[in-house]
Write a protein that holds these residues in place. Structure first.
Motif, PDB file in Angstrom:
ATOM      1  N   GLU A  93       0.584  -1.181  -0.067  1.00 36.94           N
ATOM      2  CA  GLU A  93       0.116  -0.079   0.063  1.00 36.94           C
ATOM      3  C   GLU A  93       0.915   1.105   0.034  1.00 36.94           C
ATOM      4  O   GLU A  93       0.634   2.035  -0.707  1.00 36.94           O
ATOM      5  N   GLY A  94       1.791   1.510   0.996  1.00 35.25           N
ATOM      6  CA  GLY A  94       2.798   2.493   0.842  1.00 35.25           C
ATOM      7  C   GLY A  94       3.614   2.501  -0.323  1.00 35.25           C
ATOM      8  O   GLY A  94       3.842   3.818  -0.845  1.00 35.25           O
ATOM      9  N   GLU A  95       3.921   1.551  -1.260  1.00 35.33           N
ATOM     10  CA  GLU A  95       4.571   1.513  -2.331  1.00 35.33           C
ATOM     11  C   GLU A  95       3.656   2.213  -3.237  1.00 35.33           C
ATOM     12  O   GLU A  95       4.221   3.216  -4.264  1.00 35.33           O
ATOM     13  N   GLU A  96       2.320   1.997  -3.449  1.00 38.99           N
ATOM     14  CA  GLU A  96       1.505   2.407  -4.396  1.00 38.99           C
ATOM     15  C   GLU A  96       1.387   4.114  -4.045  1.00 38.99           C
ATOM     16  O   GLU A  96       1.209   4.829  -5.037  1.00 38.99           O
ATOM     17  N   MET A  97       1.401   4.347  -2.682  1.00 40.99           N
ATOM     18  CA  MET A  97       1.086   5.795  -2.416  1.00 40.99           C
ATOM     19  C   MET A  97       2.591   6.454  -2.926  1.00 40.99           C
ATOM     20  O   MET A  97       2.088   7.614  -3.138  1.00 40.99           O
ATOM     21  N   ARG A  98       3.410   5.697  -2.577  1.00 41.65           N
ATOM     22  CA  ARG A  98       4.829   6.478  -3.309  1.00 41.65           C
ATOM     23  C   ARG A  98       4.808   6.904  -4.604  1.00 41.65           C
ATOM     24  O   ARG A  98       5.116   7.827  -5.049  1.00 41.65           O
ATOM     25  N   GLU A  99       4.173   5.809  -5.366  1.00 43.07           N
ATOM     26  CA  GLU A  99       4.154   6.062  -6.997  1.00 43.07           C
ATOM     27  C   GLU A  99       3.334   7.341  -7.081  1.00 43.07           C
ATOM     28  O   GLU A  99       3.548   8.183  -7.714  1.00 43.07           O
ATOM     29  N   GLY A 100       2.201   7.327  -6.363  1.00 37.38           N
ATOM     30  CA  GLY A 100       1.240   8.435  -6.508  1.00 37.38           C
ATOM     31  C   GLY A 100       1.784   9.792  -6.113  1.00 37.38           C
ATOM     32  O   GLY A 100       1.665  10.845  -6.708  1.00 37.38           O
ATOM     33  N   ALA A 101       2.596   9.870  -5.053  1.00 39.58           N
ATOM     34  CA  ALA A 101       3.284  10.922  -4.445  1.00 39.58           C
ATOM     35  C   ALA A 101       4.441  11.432  -5.531  1.00 39.58           C
ATOM     36  O   ALA A 101       4.532  12.572  -5.704  1.00 39.58           O
ATOM     37  N   LEU A 102       5.219  10.491  -6.170  1.00 40.97           N
ATOM     38  CA  LEU A 102       6.065  10.866  -7.216  1.00 40.97           C
ATOM     39  C   LEU A 102       5.379  11.359  -8.472  1.00 40.97           C
ATOM     40  O   LEU A 102       5.990  12.393  -9.118  1.00 40.97           O
ATOM     41  N   ALA A 103       4.360  10.831  -8.815  1.00 36.55           N
ATOM     42  CA  ALA A 103       3.481  11.548  -9.905  1.00 36.55           C
ATOM     43  C   ALA A 103       3.250  12.967  -9.677  1.00 36.55           C
ATOM     44  O   ALA A 103       3.310  14.236 -10.395  1.00 36.55           O
ATOM     45  N   LEU A 104       2.638  13.362  -8.282  1.00 34.06           N
ATOM     46  CA  LEU A 104       2.300  14.774  -7.924  1.00 34.06           C
ATOM     47  C   LEU A 104       3.761  15.497  -8.024  1.00 34.06           C
ATOM     48  O   LEU A 104       3.575  16.561  -8.143  1.00 34.06           O
ATOM     49  N   LYS A 105       4.691  14.995  -7.496  1.00 31.16           N
ATOM     50  CA  LYS A 105       5.940  15.564  -7.374  1.00 31.16           C
ATOM     51  C   LYS A 105       6.416  16.125  -8.642  1.00 31.16           C
ATOM     52  O   LYS A 105       6.860  17.330  -8.778  1.00 31.16           O
ATOM     53  N   GLU A 106       6.170  15.293  -9.654  1.00 32.66           N
ATOM     54  CA  GLU A 106       6.572  15.648 -11.151  1.00 32.66           C
ATOM     55  C   GLU A 106       5.903  16.811 -11.601  1.00 32.66           C
ATOM     56  O   GLU A 106       6.216  17.729 -12.073  1.00 32.66           O
ATOM     57  N   LYS A 107       4.456  16.770 -11.246  1.00 36.43           N
ATOM     58  CA  LYS A 107       3.530  17.945 -11.346  1.00 36.43           C
ATOM     59  C   LYS A 107       3.843  19.415 -10.858  1.00 36.43           C
ATOM     60  O   LYS A 107       3.852  20.326 -11.369  1.00 36.43           O
TER      61      LYS A 107
END
Ligand code: UDP
Length: 453
Positions: free
Chosen positions: A413-427
């Motif tokens: 679950e944390g791994e998935e959130m980190r992926e989402g967080a990295l996508a927001l970081k990019e934005k």
């Protein structure tokens, strides 16, 4: 250095850490666009001019005595500052307008923290244009604009039996997320916010430390409601790469070398900002929760956040010794540097807006523990809308803490959130580049200011 454009901006930050940081960052951003910057500051939490040699500073007497200058009643202090600063602020502004001094760069406009709601009236009397800086996000500002509706529908005053109930008019908010503050006068937060919204509506525009891609829908609602120009030009700290710090407390940089020794994405960084207090019982649960989790942690325990000051001098070393180096406690951290460190895997935060945005900007998933004001709104968006964090459901108890940390740092679950967080970081990083949404909003803000006569 960029060429000066012969326009001076007068910036007036609310003297609280979470308001000072974004105002000074905004000063850096606008200085880089050629404006001369004067910072007006109160004696309470006075700023250090030597950290910002490009700015001019003027202090104004706020008339607060030692006993009044307590951070335990935030609405109380904000309302006191609003009452006491009017005269000295007006006097100082009048002097700057009528005799601008040696360099004689004329004032183009005032940029005031929106919680200083009296400043618009002063600016109007002196025929100076005023912009407002709201240091929190667009969503929470919009929630404040709909508070009268929430009152009418019976959600406010908030009843403890209804905290988990949905606010049907504004999903995914729950009643427990509606802004509240511990104060001698619980209604004061809404009066302060009402005054703030009036001031914004009377101003020449509002600047927000957010970005279009993060809060697009609520920015649109806000634009409709406020009917003044709205400039989302954040994340500010990503627009101004400055080494100068506006911390009121000394940053303990030793935590960076400690982080250097930890494995990538393994550390939980724990900090509840500059105002939230922690009771002795809560400190114990936090310490045991961190110990149970078996993950490395960096924990900020700010002097003043704990009831017993001796705790900070004695207990941490015994506790840390028992954990054999798995944790580090500091009184104040260089937070942006910490969040950008490769060893940090999650941020246990109170969801102050600066902390939330700083975490998003570095792609760090959050463990949300809102304490007061609009933090509940921020946390709800982190967990349910942006999906880059989890709530500390079940309360501040060692077993829940252990469970939540493992969800973020160990489980899928944390791994998935980190992926989402990295996508927001990019934005967040694209929006401040040339042609990005925040960069365009900044261009629009600069043109707006230059159009003032
Ligand atoms: N901060 C920091 N070091 C710390 C804790 C916090 O530099 O150890 C900074 C953090 O980066 C943020 C500000 O203090 O910019 C806190 O603002 P926020 O809006 O998150 O919370 P508040 O303090 O207003 O509750």
């Amino acid at each position: 250095m960029n060429q000066r454009n012969n326009h001076r901006l007068v910036l007036f930050p609310l003297p609280l850490q979470g308001h000072i940081n974004p105002m000074l960052q905004l000063g850096q951003i606008l200085h880089a666009r050629g404006f001369s910057i004067t910072i007006l500051h109160t004696n309470f939490n006075a700023l250090d001019p030597s950290s910002h040699p490009h700015f001019a500073f003027r202090s104004i007497a706020d008339g607060l005595d030692q006993s009044e200058a307590s951070l335990s009643d935030i609405p109380g202090i904000v309302s006191l500052l609003n009452a006491r600063c009017v005269g000295p602020f007006e006097e100082c502004m009048r002097e700057m307008v009528s005799s601008p001094g040696g360099d004689a760069v004329p004032i183009a406009c005032l940029i005031s923290d929106s919680l200083f709601s009296f400043t618009c009236g002063v600016a109007e009397r002196l025929k100076v244009r005023a912009l407002m800086l709201r240091t929190s996000g667009a969503t929470s500002l919009y929630v404040f604009t709909i508070c009268p509706v929430l009152k009418e529908k019976g959600y406010i005053p908030i009843q403890s039996s209804r905290l988990q109930e949905a606010v049907k008019e504004f999903p995914p908010l729950l009643v427990g997320d509606i802004p509240a503050l511990d104060s001698k006068d619980p209604g004061m937060i809404f009066r302060l916010m009402e005054n703030m919204i009036k001031a914004i509506k009377n101003s020449s525009g509002v600047i927000l430390n957010t970005f279009e891609e993060l809060e697009h829908a609520n920015l649109a609602l806000l634009r409709d409601d406020l009917s003044v120009p709205v400039f989302p030009i954040g994340p500010f700290h990503k627009c101004c790469m400055t080494s100068s710090s506006s911390s009121l407390l000394a940053e303990d940089k030793s935590c960076i070398s400690w982080l250097d020794e930890q494995s990538p994405k393994s550390v939980i960084y724990v900090s509840f900002g500059s105002l939230a207090a922690t009771s002795e019982a809560e400190i114990l649960e936090i310490a045991l929760g961190l110990a149970y989790s078996e993950q490395p942690f960096l924990w900020v325990v700010r002097p003043g956040s704990v009831c017993d000051p001796e705790w900070l001098e004695k207990s941490p070393s015994r506790f840390l010794e028992a954990l054999e180096g798995r944790g580090k406690i500091v009184k104040w951290a260089p937070q942006k540097e910490v969040l950008a460190h490769p060893a940090v895997g999650a941020f246990w935060t109170h969801n102050g807006w600066n902390s939330t945005l700083e975490s998003i900007s570095e792609g760090v998933p959050m463990l949300c523990m809102p304490r007061f004001a609009e933090q509940g709104v921020n946390a709800r968006y982190v967990s349910d809308v942006w999906r880059v964090g989890v709530h500390l459901n079940g309360g501040l108890e060692r077993e829940n803490i252990d469970r939540a940390i493992k969800r973020l740092l160990v489980e899928r679950e944390g791994e998935e959130m980190r992926e989402g967080a990295l996508a927001l970081k990019e934005k967040a990083s694209v929006c401040v580049k040339q042609d990005g949404s925040s960069c365009q909003a900044l261009d629009a803000l600069v043109s707006h200011i230059l159009s003032f006569k």
